[in-house]
Design an enzyme around this catalytic site. Structure first.
Site, PDB file in Angstrom:
ATOM      1  N   CYS A 111       0.497   4.112  39.510  1.00  0.00           N
ATOM      2  CA  CYS A 111       1.383   3.942  40.659  1.00  0.00           C
ATOM      3  C   CYS A 111       1.844   5.257  41.274  1.00  0.00           C
ATOM      4  CB  CYS A 111       2.588   3.093  40.273  1.00  0.00           C
ATOM      5  SG  CYS A 111       2.156   1.403  39.794  1.00  0.00           S
ATOM      6  N   HIS A 253       7.972   4.440  45.629  1.00  0.00           N
ATOM      7  CA  HIS A 253       6.922   3.513  45.224  1.00  0.00           C
ATOM      8  C   HIS A 253       7.540   2.138  45.039  1.00  0.00           C
ATOM      9  CE1 HIS A 253       4.252   1.224  42.796  1.00  0.00           C
ATOM     10  NE2 HIS A 253       4.934   1.414  41.691  1.00  0.00           N
ATOM     11  N   ASN A 283       4.226  -5.193  44.514  1.00  0.00           N
ATOM     12  CA  ASN A 283       3.881  -3.864  44.023  1.00  0.00           C
ATOM     13  C   ASN A 283       2.382  -3.666  44.213  1.00  0.00           C
ATOM     14  OD1 ASN A 283       3.199  -1.606  42.496  1.00  0.00           O
ATOM     15  ND2 ASN A 283       4.593  -2.090  40.823  1.00  0.00           N
TER      16      ASN A 283
END
Length: 361
Positions: A111, A253, A283
């Site tokens: 990520c 993020h 996500n």
């Protein structure tokens, strides 16, 4: 003013298929209320069968070049879900974009991948290794998520986002002023797909189910993410001598809304300057920051040149932050590209979408 890399194009690609919380509650022991309270997510996107990470990356990369009105001379692809274990996906993406023989490589920082790739591309520009690198974050996370695991199946979605950089100066909108990166392999088991590599090789039927899919130790990941993103963000702000109160766009993020709020609260970034789209797309790992930036541009609340903080945390463990000024760009979004479609020709629908896009400030 000094020479630096400048963001001059922004592109995205999201699959059309939408998976709502209600869709998931039909097969998982969970509820819409539980998902929203724990994650902030209402829906996410999922690719159709046969669509790969490369297909999304090609579309987002093309969109970023259309947005910028120029072509890339280097491609950096951040992804956890490459099309194949070998070779890297980036060279094929570059080929499909018509970027003949340009350098191209994958970055695997989960990520944190987009911030890592942005840092590398910015350094390449400053070193004179290239002039216009294309940075892509692309994921088909649904390919590695256990559909029976409610702790991960409700969180992740598929998508891609990309930025094109060019050589410029620090006084321009979109200038990248500093990038701060870090890692700690001591936490490598907190976020992992254990099987399929050289440590636990074998065919799918030979690898236990719990080792074939993405696993995450949620509570410890939450603790580490908040601490690492906060520390990294403070460090990069100190490097450019910006106070948290001067930040006019905070884009973290899109891991979990509670994580994003905790980091911004600890830094002291006002709620009116926090931007994200986790509720709508979930996500999307390495794709999440450029997707959130594109979404934020639609708000018309961020002026080109505004001090902007990007920050991320991912498996590895990895983390990173970037201090940039908000770019003067109009994002372009394109649908996934099939392997037979090269970037040179757009459909009528795509051409119309670009032609009717608002112009930069």
């Amino acid at each position: 003013m000094s020479e630096c890399a400048v963001i001059c194009g922004l592109g995205t690609c999201l699959p059309e298929r939408v998976i709502t919380n209600e869709d998931l509650t039909a097969r998982l022991d969970t509820s819409d209320e539980w998902i929203r309270r724990r994650t902030g997510i209402q829906r996410r996107r999922m690719v159709d069968p046969g669509t790969s990470t490369g297909d999304l990356a090609v579309a987002a990369g093309q969109a970023a070049q259309v947005s910028a009105g120029r072509s890339a001379d280097f491609v950096v692809l951040a992804t956890t879900t490459p099309d194949r274990p070998c070779p890297a996906t980036a060279p094929e993406v570059a080929h499909r974009l018509g970027l003949t023989e340009v350098p191209a490589l994958d970055i695997a920082a989960v990520c944190s991948g987009f911030v890592y790739a942005l840092g590398l591309a910015e350094a390449l520009v400053r070193a004179g290794a290239c002039d216009q690198p294309l940075v892509i974050g692309a994921e088909v996370y649904t390919s590695i998520i256990d559909p029976q695991d409610r702790n991960t199946a409700v969180i992740f979605g598929d998508g891609a986002g990309a930025v094109l950089l060019r050589r410029g100066d620090s006084g321009e909108p979109g200038a990248i002023h500093a990038v701060e990166l870090g890692s700690s392999g001591a936490g490598s088991d907190l976020i992992t797909v254990a099987g399929g590599g050289s440590r636990i090789p074998g065919r799918e039927q030979q690898v236990p189910r719990e080792q074939r899919y993405f696993r995450m130790q949620g509570r410890e990941v939450y603790r580490q993410a908040v601490a690492r993103m906060t520390s990294s963000a403070r460090s990069v702000l100190d490097r450019v001598q910006w106070s948290p109160s001067s930040v006019r766009a905070f884009v973290g993020h899109q891991a979990n809304q509670r994580i994003l709020d905790a980091v911004a609260d600890r830094l002291g970034v006002s709620k009116c300057y926090r931007f994200g789209n986790i509720a709508e797309v979930g996500n999307t790992a390495a794709a999440s920051i450029p997707l959130a930036m594109a979404d934020a541009s639609a708000s018309n609340r961020i002026h080109p040149g505004a001090p902007t903080l990007l920050t991320a945390f991912g498996g590895g463990l990895t983390w990173g932050s970037a201090a940039v000024t908000w770019p003067d760009v109009v994002p372009v979004s394109l649908p996934p590209k099939s392997p037979t479609a090269l970037c040179g020709s757009m459909t009528d629908r795509e051409t119309d979408a670009v032609a009717t896009a608002p112009q930069p400030h």
